[in-house]
Design an enzyme around this catalytic site. Sequence first.
Site, short mmCIF file in Angstrom:
data_model
loop_
_atom_site.label_atom_id
_atom_site.label_comp_id
_atom_site.label_asym_id
_atom_site.label_seq_id
_atom_site.Cartn_x
_atom_site.Cartn_y
_atom_site.Cartn_z
N GLU A 89 0.40 -18.89 -3.68
CA GLU A 89 -0.72 -18.43 -2.85
C GLU A 89 -1.94 -18.32 -3.75
O GLU A 89 -1.96 -17.50 -4.68
CB GLU A 89 -0.41 -17.06 -2.24
CG GLU A 89 0.79 -17.08 -1.30
CD GLU A 89 1.08 -15.72 -0.68
OE1 GLU A 89 0.23 -14.82 -0.76
OE2 GLU A 89 2.18 -15.56 -0.11
N GLU A 138 -4.75 -8.98 8.55
CA GLU A 138 -5.50 -9.75 7.54
C GLU A 138 -6.67 -10.53 8.15
O GLU A 138 -7.02 -11.61 7.68
CB GLU A 138 -4.53 -10.65 6.78
CG GLU A 138 -3.53 -9.82 5.99
CD GLU A 138 -2.52 -10.61 5.17
OE1 GLU A 138 -2.43 -11.84 5.34
OE2 GLU A 138 -1.81 -9.97 4.36
N TRP A 146 -7.72 -6.75 1.00
CA TRP A 146 -6.89 -5.59 0.65
C TRP A 146 -7.33 -4.80 -0.57
O TRP A 146 -6.75 -3.76 -0.86
CB TRP A 146 -5.44 -6.03 0.48
CG TRP A 146 -5.25 -7.28 -0.35
CD1 TRP A 146 -5.08 -8.54 0.15
CD2 TRP A 146 -5.24 -7.41 -1.77
NE1 TRP A 146 -4.96 -9.44 -0.89
CE2 TRP A 146 -5.06 -8.78 -2.08
CE3 TRP A 146 -5.38 -6.50 -2.83
CZ2 TRP A 146 -5.00 -9.27 -3.38
CZ3 TRP A 146 -5.31 -6.99 -4.13
CH2 TRP A 146 -5.13 -8.35 -4.40
N ARG A 192 5.33 -4.45 6.89
CA ARG A 192 6.36 -5.36 6.36
C ARG A 192 7.08 -4.72 5.18
O ARG A 192 6.70 -3.65 4.73
CB ARG A 192 5.74 -6.71 5.99
CG ARG A 192 4.69 -6.60 4.90
CD ARG A 192 4.14 -7.98 4.52
NE ARG A 192 3.00 -7.85 3.63
CZ ARG A 192 2.29 -8.86 3.15
NH1 ARG A 192 2.59 -10.09 3.48
NH2 ARG A 192 1.28 -8.65 2.35
N ASN A 203 9.66 -12.67 0.47
CA ASN A 203 8.24 -12.79 0.11
C ASN A 203 7.85 -11.63 -0.77
O ASN A 203 7.97 -10.47 -0.39
CB ASN A 203 7.36 -12.76 1.37
CG ASN A 203 5.91 -13.13 1.07
OD1 ASN A 203 5.58 -14.30 0.89
ND2 ASN A 203 5.06 -12.13 0.96
N GLU A 204 7.42 -11.95 -1.98
CA GLU A 204 6.84 -10.96 -2.89
C GLU A 204 7.67 -9.68 -3.01
O GLU A 204 7.26 -8.61 -2.55
CB GLU A 204 5.41 -10.59 -2.48
CG GLU A 204 4.45 -11.72 -2.66
CD GLU A 204 2.99 -11.30 -2.53
OE1 GLU A 204 2.13 -11.95 -3.10
OE2 GLU A 204 2.71 -10.31 -1.85
C1 GAL Z 1 0.18 -11.72 -0.46
C2 GAL Z 1 1.22 -11.98 0.61
C3 GAL Z 1 0.64 -12.74 1.78
C4 GAL Z 1 -0.67 -12.15 2.19
C5 GAL Z 1 -1.60 -12.18 1.00
C6 GAL Z 1 -2.98 -11.65 1.31
O1 GAL Z 1 0.48 -10.57 -1.17
O2 GAL Z 1 2.30 -12.70 0.10
O3 GAL Z 1 1.55 -12.68 2.86
O4 GAL Z 1 -0.49 -10.85 2.65
O5 GAL Z 1 -1.07 -11.39 -0.02
O6 GAL Z 1 -3.80 -11.71 0.17
#
Ligand code: GAL
Length: 641
Positions: free
Chosen positions: A322, A370, A330, A107, A143-144
């Site tokens: 979130e 994920e 990650w 992405r 997003n981010e």
């Molecule tokens: C954020 C992201 C999400 C998902 C999440 C996982 O950085 O906006 O889409 O990837 O991390 O922790």
Amino acid sequence: MTLRRALGTCYYPEHWPEETWAEDARRMADLGLTWVRIGEFAWSKLEPVPGDLRFDWLERAMDVLQGSGLKVVLGTPTATPPRWMLDRHPDMLAVDVAGRPRGFGSRRHYCFSHEGYRAESVRITTLLAERFGARVEAWQTDNEYGCHDTIYSYSDAARRAFRDWLAQKYQSTDALNRAWGNVFWSMEYDSFDQIYLPNLTVTEPNPSHALDFRRFSSHQVARFNAAQVAAIRRHSDAPISHNYMGRIVEFDHFALGAQMEIATWDSYPLGFLEDRLEETSEHKRHYARQGDPDFQAFHHDLYRAVAAQFPESETPRWWVMEQQPGPVNWAPHNPAPAPGMVRLWTWEAFAHGAECVSFFRWRQAPFAQEQYHAGLLRPDSVEAEGFHEAAEVARELADAPSVEIAQAPVALVFDYAAAWAWAVQPQGLGCDYFRLVFEVYRGLRKLGLSVDILPPETERLDGYALVLVPGAITLSDRLKRALQNADGQTLLGPRTNAKTASLSIPVPLPPDLPGLEVTVSRVETLRPDMPVPMEGAGHVKLWREQLEGGAEVLDRDAEGRPVTMRAGRLTYIGGWPDADLLRHLLLRACAEAGVAVVDLPPDIRVRQAGPTRFVFNHGPGPVAFEGVTLPPAGVLRQGPT
Ligand code: GAL
């Protein structure tokens, strides 16, 4: 200011059979959630081939979710352009510092400067806003921004745009040559078309060039976002947000905050502890299942300040979009949170003024990148640990009195441009602006203080008993005036007002502040194993300045050299204080400013929210504090009920 508080979750209807949506929505509502964010990665399902719009499924998903009483945040899907986009715009990929295009298959594979992609992003945003603008309750752009190191792109599109930006800024190459000092090493230009991006040079590029590239890159993010915001506003009155991140400083978040009603951020305390902090392995082990006790709070305060930039907001509106609900996938290691921590993190956000805490994600995905990232539900739809903690908070919210947010006694200035200047010219390994500011923030929090973070263009400091401006390399005229007029104690330095806006050393030498007879006559950086001891408590580490001038010397190092000097309410700190020196400086400043401090046990943090004080135990064991024993993950609410 009294706050409404709510819970939410991030949901991907496109990942699940349509038959499951109604049951999911019912369970969300039963759990006590108010908000659900959808859509932000769904472009390939919304437009499988160019121009073939398939919005009906999203409409049906909204029918189901809103039909269950949930409010929808709709994300624009521009962080994940589908594969066909590359065939239309083969040069839309960002290019890394080594000149390699970044590939498809994850992405954020776009360059902010690519005009074709920007137009596509406005197109899809407009189509979504036309169709759903009247019914969604809030928006999220993209997003981010900045995730996966995506702000800097060394593409042809970026180079063209950078040249235009420089031409606008300097008007003539003479002016640019002077500002950058290009006479050095015969780097002078006589046309803007000769200027390249500051990568692939033989040795380091001119720092002024590199700093302008960072300013430009930040501007491109703001411009990209503004185009989406404008497209949404043409068709929708719903508030707009973007989800920022932890320790991402590559673009000026205050500039984006001014565009949108709500600032949100994505809080992953255990992942951040592992990969965003320069702490000892002992510290990381101690907090492995809790997260750092200050990192989340810092960002809550930072993004409250970002939200406050929106001109029409009476009270800053910010959320956690979130919230980590269990192990993530990650970080270098991904432990599960200790029982109670999901609840603690949620209450901590409310104590700092969050309007909503939204859990990422509703159900754990059994496919793709994920798979090992927890959700509130397991992949088999059974409730996971985080679900029960969310349920507990929902019950508590139902009876809890509202949280009030008042001005804090202490202000800390945070300046993104200073972060870029330090990054361009660190002068020593480990000399990083965020790290410096965060250490000061931690020092304040360990003394039980609640802190307001302020942007670098702050005009007034009224009501703050203590103001700290560490490392702000170039002070704006506004902030200089505000500091002169402030009635509180002010701590400046190290490296505050050390450079001109184009990153040269000014003459007279820094910090050059009216009334403060202090001159930084030399700087040096120190290996981590050579901190310089003070005469009293603590050491100077990493960054050390030689101070001269007539101002009163407050502290000296063991070699007898001045480390802090003062005139009136202004104190200058000529070095990077370690934790003990910082504590000494803060205790003295608080005593002089009449700010009450509490010597907290290491795992305890407090947050004053109007008349209510919240006490949090971030440690792995029980902690006795002021006659109460807080269990691990304990949250105590003191004050009016
Ligand atoms: C954020 C992201 C999400 C998902 C999440 C996982 O950085 O906006 O889409 O990837 O991390 O922790």
